[in-house]
Every structure is written in C-alpha cells, then in structure tokens.
Design a protein around this motif. Structure first.
Motif, short mmCIF file in Angstrom:
data_model
loop_
_atom_site.label_atom_id
_atom_site.label_comp_id
_atom_site.label_asym_id
_atom_site.label_seq_id
_atom_site.Cartn_x
_atom_site.Cartn_y
_atom_site.Cartn_z
N ILE A 3 4.31 3.54 -4.87
CA ILE A 3 4.00 2.33 -5.65
C ILE A 3 4.86 2.27 -6.92
O ILE A 3 5.39 1.22 -7.26
N VAL A 63 -2.28 -4.85 -4.59
CA VAL A 63 -1.60 -3.55 -4.53
C VAL A 63 -2.63 -2.45 -4.41
O VAL A 63 -3.65 -2.47 -5.10
N VAL A 109 -0.61 -0.29 -11.15
CA VAL A 109 -1.10 -1.06 -10.00
C VAL A 109 -1.36 -2.51 -10.40
O VAL A 109 -0.94 -3.45 -9.71
N MET A 155 -2.93 1.74 -4.47
CA MET A 155 -2.30 3.03 -4.69
C MET A 155 -3.30 4.11 -4.26
O MET A 155 -4.38 4.23 -4.83
N LYS A 186 0.83 -1.20 0.00
CA LYS A 186 0.00 0.00 0.00
C LYS A 186 0.87 1.25 0.00
O LYS A 186 1.75 1.38 0.84
N CYS A 196 8.10 0.82 -6.30
CA CYS A 196 8.15 -0.64 -6.07
C CYS A 196 8.14 -1.42 -7.37
O CYS A 196 8.25 -2.64 -7.36
#
Ligand code: 3NM
Ligand code: MG
Length: 518
Positions: free
Chosen positions: A367, A411, A400, A413, A361, A370
């Motif tokens: 995000i 996931v 996402v 966002m 999260k 990642c």
C-alpha cells in the motif's frame, strides 16, 4: 467569441513531427478533430521558421473559425499578432505573461503551463485566462518535461483554485488518452472543483482516425464515467452500523453468486477459485484480456493480482481494467510485491494511471508503494514481513485514508490490524489468525473474497469490503481453533470449511459471524 465563453473541454495541441503526425496532413487532422468535437486548438510547432509558422497558423485559423473554436499559438506572440487569432499559450521558459498581455491586449486568450502551486499562483495573479496543468503522466510526445505530477499534482492545483475562488480555467496535459480521460477528469476533482477539460496531442494527432478519436474523447469527458455511479465517498458509519450490514452482504453474495474474474498469479489460482466458491461466488481464472469485455457484461468484479507479473500480463491487466471500467463493474487491485522491484513499481504506476480501481488491497509495504511518496521504498520480498518493523504503525492508518482520498476509492491495508478506509473514516479490524501468514496466497484470496462482495453489493463498496474482510478473517479464527487443525497444513481445508459454514449459517437466519463473538 467572448473569451469567458470558451469551452476548454477537449483541447487539441498540434504536433507536426513525423513521429506523431506521421504522413497525415496537419490541416486535415485539425479539421477532422474539430468535426469530432475538439473545442480549442493550440498550434504548437517548435521547429519551423517564422514565415512558415505564420503561413500554417493562418490556414489553421481559417479552419478553426469555421467551427467557432479559438486558435492559440504556442509561445509565439508575434505569430498570434500576425494572424490575428484568439491568443497564445506560454510555457514557464517563454515570454512572461505580463509581456504577452501587453502585446495582445485584454481580450486575447492567454494560457500558461504550470506544474507547481507557486507557478499556478503566479499565473492566476498575473491574469492568465486558463492554465495547462502538467505533466500528468510520462509522455514520449514532449521530451523535455520537467515534472511528472500525477493525479495528486492535479488535485493540489484544483484545491488551490477552489480555495482561492479563482475563475481561471484549467486543463491538464501529458499522457491523456481514451483509456484514462474519464478517470483523470473524475479523480482530479478537489473540493467540488474539477478540470474544465483535458489537452491531448498524440491521442488525436497520432490516431489513425482523428475524428473518431476526438468523438470518443468527447463522449468520455462529457458523460459521467460508468464506474462513478456507485461511489459514495461521503459514506460514514459507526462500527456497529457496519457490522449490522455484514450478514446482509454475505447473503446477497449467496443469492447472486456473482462472477469473480481473477487475473491472478500462478501460485494461488486453485486456492482463490476454492475460496470464491465457498464464499458463494462464481470464480473464473482468465488471464487473457480479450475475454474481459464479455466477462464484464456478466456483472461480476475483476481482480488484478500482480503476483507473477510479465510484460504480456501487464498489457492484459490494462485492457481488462478498461473493459470493466467501461461496463461500470468493480475492479480490485492487489499490488503484490509492489515495492520489491523496479518492474513492479512501474507496473503499479501504469495500472493506477490506466483506469479506475474500486478497491486497492495490499500489505503495508504494498500500500505504501501505491502512494505518491512511497514508490522508492524498498520491500524485501513478496511476503508481508513482521508487522510494524518496516513502518511507523501510528502513521499507517493515515496512509490508508490519504490513498483512498486521492483515488476516491476504498483501500485495505492488511496486517495484524487491518485498516480499511474510503477516505473519510479509517476502520481497524483486529480479526484473523497467524496461520493465514503461514500459507501462501491467503492475502491474494482475500482480494478474491472482496471482489465477490463488491460485485454483489456495488452500491456500498466500503461496507462490502469490510464484510469480505470479516467473513474471511473470522473463518480463519474458527478454523484455527478446531481440534482437527494441528498447523498450517490442516488449517487450509478447515478454512475452506469455515468460509462455507459461515455463509450457510448466515443464510439460514442466524449469523455465522455472531457465533464467533462479533
Ligand atoms: N506539454 P500527449 S506535456 C505539449 O507538461 C505538452 O506542459 C506538456 O502530449 C506539459 O498528449 C505535452 O501526446 C505533450 O501525451 C502531451
Ligand atoms: Mg513553450
């Protein structure tokens, strides 16, 4: 031994350098590893003279034959011919596959190192029996590694093998150890095709007890990981179906009062504990990883929040992640400020490479940081920044979905519109209130809320995550609308009230959320 029947599941690559082997005896290490379950051995020695190589290889072959395990020689076809072992492993800079095959004949096992799809394609067409895919993670064992390909690189290769219906076997190599072996095997899967095994050097050769290390790796590779039991990547809902599940999940949190174990930053500990209590969870703020195994046994979820990361804190996150993965309990990762500094970028890589994360999260830039391509994006601070100014909004939902597909997880966002995905469908949530952005730690506390939901309802983490998001953001809307709320300061206590009131109204039969117009 027919070469089609070779088991590649735990592939040992030897190393005779003092940095890895230490003062141990190579033959004893290899024999112990075979006792522990190693299924294939590659003799790799980049330094010794030919005579010494042949002598060592001959002794190693006598040992591997006792265990009916093939011995392959790194690079040196001449050595393989001299000792009449089962084959060779060649790198991209070595003799070509065609030349090696001509020398060794059709029955020899020949493996090739590949780090790109082009190299893989060439190896498959050239008649390789297996490929060694790497380098997965950065490793000090091989100082000249060219490409760090990550799980995403391994997936690309397996996608190719699967699409081309290739019979070529595959193992991956580079930084594989007991902490990440089951995650690597499981997440690497692409189109139903997964790796045939993992190849390791230091995880066995540098281990104090190579037999125990091999046993542990065998167990991890051959048994399905505990964390995978509750992953339903196929799950897809229409929005209305998910909304029907939300009150049920809020009720289950109330009934189960799950533990929400937060390894979180100094700024939000108090607020996160209060939020956990009011959504119906039982919070514990515990940053010392030695407690994680006991806490994981209590059946809750872990939140790893990197808001005030330190070197010691990072080691604690990794240990706790391992404990929760082994217990099969969910982990929520909040990569706070992931793109802001080099320290945070590298911490994110280590965390994502060290275990399975059930829910990631973060805000937009977190995000993006990642994702495989996003690590270089610079973020301004740890606050989220105005929506849509940093990235193309139209691309966000794709980011996402792709990250969730890659990690086989959920996931989230956050932003004016939040996007949630399990890799199949992307759900957009438009709830929330601007006051959430004016109070510190409200993003972090959403992570805590989601942890309560996935702990209570682990069989469907997508629905649980959306339930947490809606509970949280609708409480914010209700609080902000209250007459006694004049701004962000008075909003905070009202927000805690509304988290509690939604839960109680839901438990008492009506839907607290329905009243908010959902
Ligand atoms: N080949 P460890 S990485 C021998 O990427 C070797 O082709 C690699 O060592 C490649 O298991 C590597 O200790 C070393 O990380 C792997
Ligand atoms: Mg080589």
């Amino acid at each position: 031994m027919r070469k089609q029947d070779v088991d590649y599941s735990l592939y040992l690559v030897t190393d005779s350098t003092p940095a890895i082997l230490g003062t141990k005896d190579l033959y004893q290490v290899v024999e112990a590893a075979l006792k522990g379950g190693v299924t294939c051995v590659q003799f790799r020695d980049k330094k010794s003279e030919t005579g010494a190589l042949i002598e060592t290889a001959r002794k190693l072959h006598a040992i591997t034959q006792k265990y009916h395990v093939p011995l392959l020689i790194n690079d040196r076809v001449d050595v393989a011919l001299a000792v009449e072992c089962e084959g060779v492993h060649i790198g991209q800079d070595d003799m070509t596959l065609a030349t090696a095959r001509k020398s060794l004949g059709p029955d020899a096992i020949i493996g090739v190192t590949v780090s790109t799809v082009e190299e893989l394609d060439t190896a498959c067409r050239g008649g390789a029996d297996y490929v060694g895919i790497g380098t997965v993670f950065a490793t000090p064992t091989k100082d000249d590694t060219k490409h760090i390909i990550g799980i995403e690189g391994v997936q690309r290769m397996l996608f190719y093998l699967s699409s081309s219906r290739s019979k070529v076997k595959s193992v991956c190599i580079g930084g594989i150890n007991a902490a990440n072996a089951s995650q690597v095997m499981w997440q690497s899967m692409a189109k139903q095709k997964t790796l045939d095994g993992v190849a390791v050097v230091s995880a066995i050769v540098a281990a104090e007890d190579p037999e125990a290390a091999a046993k542990d790796l065998t167990r991890l590779i051959k048994t399905p990981p505990a964390f995978a039991a509750n992953v339903k990547a196929e799950e897809q809902y229409r929005s209305a179906e998910i909304l029907e599940l939300v009150p049920e999940i809020i009720k289950v949190v109330h009934e189960k009062k799950p533990l929400s174990h937060n390894m979180t930053n100094l700024v939000v500990q108090n607020m996160a504990a209060n939020v956990a209590l009011n959504v119906g969870a039982s919070p514990i703020m515990a940053n010392y990883a030695e407690e994680a195994q006991d806490l994981a046994a209590l059946g809750g979820a872990l939140v790893v929040n990197m808001g005030t990361v330190t070197p010691e804190g990072l080691e604690n996150y990794l240990k706790a992640l391992k404990a929760y993965n082994e217990a099969g309990q969910p982990v929520v990762y909040d990569p706070v400020g992931a793109g802001a500094t080099e320290v945070r970028r590298s911490a994110t890589k280590r965390i994502l490479g060290a275990g399975y994360i059930d829910v990631i999260k973060g805000n937009q830039s977190e995000i993006v940081s990642c994702t495989p391509g996003g690590a270089k994006l610079q973020q301004r601070g740890v606050d989220s920044g105005p929506t849509g100014t940093d990235y193309d909004v139209a691309k966000l939902s794709g980011v996402v979905r792709d990250l969730a597909t890659l990690r086989k997880n959920v996931v989230v966002m956050t932003g004016t519109t939040d996007y949630v995905s399990n890799g199949k469908t992307v759900y957009a949530v438009g709830n929330g209130h601007e006051y959430l952005g004016m109070v510190t730690g409200t993003g972090c506390c959403l992570g805590t809320t989601i942890s309560a939901m996935v702990a209570a309802h682990p069989q469907d983490k997508l629905a649980a995550t959306i339930a947490g998001l809606l509970h949280y953001e609708i409480a914010a809307e209700l609080a902000a609308e209250r007459d006694d709320v004049r701004g962000p300061g008075t909003f905070v206590p009202a927000f805690l009230d509304e988290l509690y009131r939604i839960r109680m109204a839901t438990v008492q039969g009506g839907s607290g959320l329905a009243e908010a117009g959902q």
